[in-house]
Design a protein around this motif. Structure first.
Motif, PDB file in Angstrom:
ATOM      1  N   ALA A  29       0.974  -1.170  -0.046  1.00 17.58           N
ATOM      2  CA  ALA A  29      -0.036  -0.103   0.076  1.00 17.58           C
ATOM      3  C   ALA A  29       0.965   1.278   0.013  1.00 17.58           C
ATOM      4  O   ALA A  29       0.427   2.163  -0.953  1.00 17.58           O
ATOM      5  CB  ALA A  29      -0.820  -0.043   1.185  1.00 17.58           C
ATOM      6  N   ALA A  30       2.054   1.301   0.824  1.00 12.82           N
ATOM      7  CA  ALA A  30       2.713   2.361   0.935  1.00 12.82           C
ATOM      8  C   ALA A  30       3.598   2.635  -0.373  1.00 12.82           C
ATOM      9  O   ALA A  30       3.799   3.791  -1.116  1.00 12.82           O
ATOM     10  CB  ALA A  30       3.838   2.302   1.935  1.00 12.82           C
ATOM     11  N   ASP A  31       3.893   1.449  -0.997  1.00 16.12           N
ATOM     12  CA  ASP A  31       4.718   1.685  -2.353  1.00 16.12           C
ATOM     13  C   ASP A  31       3.708   2.067  -3.412  1.00 16.12           C
ATOM     14  O   ASP A  31       4.264   3.001  -4.361  1.00 16.12           O
ATOM     15  CB  ASP A  31       5.048   0.103  -2.831  1.00 16.12           C
ATOM     16  N   ALA A  32       2.304   1.836  -3.421  1.00 16.52           N
ATOM     17  CA  ALA A  32       1.548   2.024  -4.391  1.00 16.52           C
ATOM     18  C   ALA A  32       0.995   3.545  -4.234  1.00 16.52           C
ATOM     19  O   ALA A  32       0.794   4.312  -5.347  1.00 16.52           O
ATOM     20  CB  ALA A  32       0.187   1.238  -4.144  1.00 16.52           C
ATOM     21  N   LEU A  33       1.358   3.950  -3.025  1.00 19.03           N
ATOM     22  CA  LEU A  33       1.026   5.791  -2.733  1.00 19.03           C
ATOM     23  C   LEU A  33       2.098   6.513  -3.401  1.00 19.03           C
ATOM     24  O   LEU A  33       2.082   7.623  -3.539  1.00 19.03           O
ATOM     25  CB  LEU A  33       0.883   5.913  -1.365  1.00 19.03           C
ATOM     26  N   GLY A  34       3.499   5.750  -3.760  1.00 21.88           N
ATOM     27  CA  GLY A  34       4.715   6.461  -4.054  1.00 21.88           C
ATOM     28  C   GLY A  34       5.477   6.612  -2.990  1.00 21.88           C
ATOM     29  O   GLY A  34       6.411   7.498  -3.168  1.00 21.88           O
ATOM     30  N   LEU A  35       5.259   6.102  -1.788  1.00 18.96           N
ATOM     31  CA  LEU A  35       5.983   6.454  -0.527  1.00 18.96           C
ATOM     32  C   LEU A  35       7.372   5.875  -0.739  1.00 18.96           C
ATOM     33  O   LEU A  35       7.328   4.783  -1.280  1.00 18.96           O
ATOM     34  CB  LEU A  35       5.500   6.284   0.731  1.00 18.96           C
ATOM     35  N   ARG A  36       8.491   6.366  -0.307  1.00 23.54           N
ATOM     36  CA  ARG A  36       9.831   5.999  -0.362  1.00 23.54           C
ATOM     37  C   ARG A  36      10.224   5.208   0.571  1.00 23.54           C
ATOM     38  O   ARG A  36      11.011   5.766   1.592  1.00 23.54           O
ATOM     39  CB  ARG A  36      10.673   7.111  -1.036  1.00 23.54           C
ATOM     40  N   GLY A  37      10.366   3.856   0.717  1.00 18.66           N
ATOM     41  CA  GLY A  37      11.104   3.137   1.697  1.00 18.66           C
ATOM     42  C   GLY A  37      10.325   2.736   2.865  1.00 18.66           C
ATOM     43  O   GLY A  37       9.110   3.480   3.030  1.00 18.66           O
ATOM     44  N   PHE A  38      10.835   1.923   3.678  1.00 15.77           N
ATOM     45  CA  PHE A  38      10.074   1.652   4.736  1.00 15.77           C
ATOM     46  C   PHE A  38       9.619   2.832   5.829  1.00 15.77           C
ATOM     47  O   PHE A  38       8.483   2.848   6.431  1.00 15.77           O
ATOM     48  CB  PHE A  38      10.805   0.588   5.590  1.00 15.77           C
ATOM     49  N   PHE A  43       6.018   6.289   8.797  1.00 15.31           N
ATOM     50  CA  PHE A  43       5.863   7.445   9.628  1.00 15.31           C
ATOM     51  C   PHE A  43       4.492   7.916   8.730  1.00 15.31           C
ATOM     52  O   PHE A  43       3.504   8.481   9.654  1.00 15.31           O
ATOM     53  CB  PHE A  43       6.978   8.485   9.373  1.00 15.31           C
ATOM     54  N   ALA A  44       4.296   7.890   7.664  1.00 17.88           N
ATOM     55  CA  ALA A  44       2.972   8.146   7.038  1.00 17.88           C
ATOM     56  C   ALA A  44       1.763   7.546   7.357  1.00 17.88           C
ATOM     57  O   ALA A  44       0.756   8.119   7.944  1.00 17.88           O
ATOM     58  CB  ALA A  44       3.189   8.280   5.524  1.00 17.88           C
ATOM     59  N   LEU A  45       2.039   6.363   7.352  1.00 23.46           N
ATOM     60  CA  LEU A  45       0.846   5.514   7.771  1.00 23.46           C
ATOM     61  C   LEU A  45       0.519   5.685   9.236  1.00 23.46           C
ATOM     62  O   LEU A  45      -0.848   5.459   9.674  1.00 23.46           O
ATOM     63  CB  LEU A  45       1.055   3.766   7.808  1.00 23.46           C
ATOM     64  N   ARG A  46       1.488   5.823  10.213  1.00 19.78           N
ATOM     65  CA  ARG A  46       1.204   6.198  11.641  1.00 19.78           C
ATOM     66  C   ARG A  46       0.621   7.630  11.996  1.00 19.78           C
ATOM     67  O   ARG A  46      -0.262   7.658  12.670  1.00 19.78           O
ATOM     68  CB  ARG A  46       2.346   5.807  12.298  1.00 19.78           C
ATOM     69  N   ARG A  69      15.641  11.007  11.929  1.00 22.04           N
ATOM     70  CA  ARG A  69      14.995   9.783  11.250  1.00 22.04           C
ATOM     71  C   ARG A  69      13.561  10.247  10.933  1.00 22.04           C
ATOM     72  O   ARG A  69      13.269   9.824   9.612  1.00 22.04           O
ATOM     73  CB  ARG A  69      14.712   8.614  12.267  1.00 22.04           C
ATOM     74  N   VAL A  70      12.883  10.941  11.432  1.00 24.63           N
ATOM     75  CA  VAL A  70      11.464  11.479  11.091  1.00 24.63           C
ATOM     76  C   VAL A  70      11.693  12.485   9.990  1.00 24.63           C
ATOM     77  O   VAL A  70      10.958  12.384   8.874  1.00 24.63           O
ATOM     78  CB  VAL A  70      10.804  12.103  12.357  1.00 24.63           C
ATOM     79  N   ALA A  71      12.649  13.332   9.835  1.00 26.94           N
ATOM     80  CA  ALA A  71      12.864  14.242   8.943  1.00 26.94           C
ATOM     81  C   ALA A  71      13.163  13.966   7.701  1.00 26.94           C
ATOM     82  O   ALA A  71      12.897  14.451   6.774  1.00 26.94           O
ATOM     83  CB  ALA A  71      13.874  15.325   9.408  1.00 26.94           C
ATOM     84  N   ARG A  72      13.761  12.677   7.413  1.00 30.72           N
ATOM     85  CA  ARG A  72      13.885  11.967   6.221  1.00 30.72           C
ATOM     86  C   ARG A  72      12.627  11.658   5.533  1.00 30.72           C
ATOM     87  O   ARG A  72      12.662  11.127   4.419  1.00 30.72           O
ATOM     88  CB  ARG A  72      14.769  10.720   6.271  1.00 30.72           C
ATOM     89  N   ALA A  73      11.691  11.321   6.436  1.00 29.98           N
ATOM     90  CA  ALA A  73      10.222  11.205   5.687  1.00 29.98           C
ATOM     91  C   ALA A  73       9.348  11.948   5.768  1.00 29.98           C
ATOM     92  O   ALA A  73       8.502  12.238   4.905  1.00 29.98           O
ATOM     93  CB  ALA A  73       9.821   9.832   6.694  1.00 29.98           C
ATOM     94  N   TRP A  78       3.926  13.784   2.277  1.00 31.72           N
ATOM     95  CA  TRP A  78       2.742  14.325   1.960  1.00 31.72           C
ATOM     96  C   TRP A  78       2.536  14.857   0.616  1.00 31.72           C
ATOM     97  O   TRP A  78       1.719  15.246   0.006  1.00 31.72           O
ATOM     98  CB  TRP A  78       2.212  15.527   2.886  1.00 31.72           C
ATOM     99  N   ALA A  79       3.813  14.937  -0.083  1.00 33.01           N
ATOM    100  CA  ALA A  79       4.011  15.427  -1.291  1.00 33.01           C
ATOM    101  C   ALA A  79       3.601  14.348  -2.474  1.00 33.01           C
ATOM    102  O   ALA A  79       3.337  14.357  -3.434  1.00 33.01           O
ATOM    103  CB  ALA A  79       5.345  16.032  -1.794  1.00 33.01           C
ATOM    104  N   TYR A  80       3.632  13.038  -1.899  1.00 32.29           N
ATOM    105  CA  TYR A  80       3.388  11.959  -2.516  1.00 32.29           C
ATOM    106  C   TYR A  80       2.022  11.354  -2.527  1.00 32.29           C
ATOM    107  O   TYR A  80       1.299  10.754  -3.454  1.00 32.29           O
ATOM    108  CB  TYR A  80       4.254  10.744  -2.149  1.00 32.29           C
ATOM    109  N   ALA A  81       1.358  11.592  -1.155  1.00 32.71           N
ATOM    110  CA  ALA A  81       0.240  11.142  -0.906  1.00 32.71           C
ATOM    111  C   ALA A  81      -0.353  11.916   0.145  1.00 32.71           C
ATOM    112  O   ALA A  81       0.227  12.259   1.092  1.00 32.71           O
ATOM    113  CB  ALA A  81       0.099   9.720  -0.500  1.00 32.71           C
ATOM    114  N   THR A  82      -1.663  12.284   0.082  1.00 34.34           N
ATOM    115  CA  THR A  82      -2.297  13.203   1.190  1.00 34.34           C
ATOM    116  C   THR A  82      -2.670  12.378   2.521  1.00 34.34           C
ATOM    117  O   THR A  82      -2.719  11.082   2.250  1.00 34.34           O
ATOM    118  CB  THR A  82      -3.776  13.724   0.877  1.00 34.34           C
ATOM    119  N   PRO A  83      -2.623  12.756   3.532  1.00 35.00           N
ATOM    120  CA  PRO A  83      -3.012  12.182   4.541  1.00 35.00           C
ATOM    121  C   PRO A  83      -4.393  11.394   4.506  1.00 35.00           C
ATOM    122  O   PRO A  83      -4.720  10.080   5.045  1.00 35.00           O
ATOM    123  CB  PRO A  83      -3.514  13.241   5.928  1.00 35.00           C
TER     124      PRO A  83
END
Length: 292
Positions: A29-38, A43-46, A69-73, A78-83
């Motif tokens: 699901a994260a990959d399909a949204l375009g999110l980059r890496g684990f 961080f986006a999912l949570r 760690r957080v700042a890398r994500a 949010w530029a790849y997928a909205t909340p």
């Protein structure tokens, strides 16, 4: 709680909640949204219930992660997928993951729906004042499908407890690294795993150990002193007390019923091999009995 219900329920719902981090459906699901890496996915999912939160806000809420760690994500995620897109995707992923792991027959039966409804009622009763992640999850709409409803309810309860734990740590003067050092020293998690995944430099970890030794909490061999063990026990007891209200409202009989319904689910997650060996939260996967 004196009878252990708050802790016993946590032991049973935490593994089910954790599917959002480790199930392949969540990764897809994260990959399909375009999110980059684990970690961007994590961080986006949570954090999605908070809206398009900044890295500083999420660092504060999640507590134990190094800001880098957080700042890398975030906020890049949010530029790849909205909340809103992330929230929809995580529910779809959890519905699919639970159906696969527990079986379509289990997810479709009346007992599973009963568990979902009991958990939703408990989550709705959670006192979320001062508990930001718990409140944000509690405010989400009630999913129609039982698997999604159960997962969201358990997540609200999990984040409610987590917020309470952070408040306890702050009140006791335990910073993020000190808290993890004590957890590892108590044998609940692997210290190297915690330090590396939460991205704390070795120097900062060593400095926290030195502070705890100076305070008489940590022995030279890295184990807890009696004072350290007492502090760790106090931390957990206060966390349990702060997580009590959902189970008080649900009542002893229905709380025990929910625990019984969650027990095989927690066991299935444990047996799946999905959870990492480092056990970052220290859960013992449903082994804590309910007291009377």
């Amino acid at each position: 709680m004196a009878d252990g219900r708050a802790r016993a329920l946590w032991e049973r719902y935490e593994p089910v909640h954790d599917l959002v981090y480790f199930a392949p459906e969540a990764h897809r699901a994260a990959d399909a949204l375009g999110l980059r890496g684990f970690w961007m996915g994590y961080f986006a999912l949570r954090a999605a219930p908070l809206g398009a939160a900044s890295s500083s806000v999420v660092t504060s809420c999640f507590y134990v992660f190094h800001p880098s760690r957080v700042a890398r994500a975030l906020p890049d995620a949010w530029a790849y997928a909205t909340p809103e897109e992330v929230l929809a995707a995580r529910l779809e992923a959890m519905d699919a993951a639970m159906s696969r792991l527990f079986g379509a027959a289990v997810v479709g039966d009346a007992a599973f729906t009963e568990a979902a409804d009991l958990a939703w009622e408990a989550a709705a009763a959670a006192d979320t004042a001062g508990r930001v992640l718990g409140a944000a999850n509690q405010a989400l709409d009630r999913p129609k499908r039982p698997a999604a409803r159960l997962w969201q309810a358990l997540t609200t309860l999990r984040e409610h407890r987590g917020d309470s734990h952070v408040a306890v740590l702050v009140g006791l003067g335990l910073g993020p690294v000190e808290a993890m050092v004590l957890k590892a020293a108590a044998g609940e998690s692997d210290g190297d795993f915690l330090r590396e995944t939460r991205k704390w430099p070795k120097e900062e970890w060593a400095a926290a150990e030195a502070r705890l030794r100076a305070d008489g909490r940590l022995a030279e061999d890295g184990s807890l002193t009696p004072a350290g063990a007492a502090l760790r026990a106090e931390t957990e007891a206060l966390t349990d007390a702060a997580a009590e209200r959902p189970w008080t409202v649900l009542g002893a009989e229905r709380t025990e019923r929910l625990a019984a319904l969650l027990e095989p689910m927690a066991g299935a997650v444990a047996e799946s091999g999905l959870l990492p060996a480092g056990n970052p939260v220290g859960v013992t996967l449903g082994t804590q009995p309910l007291g009377r």
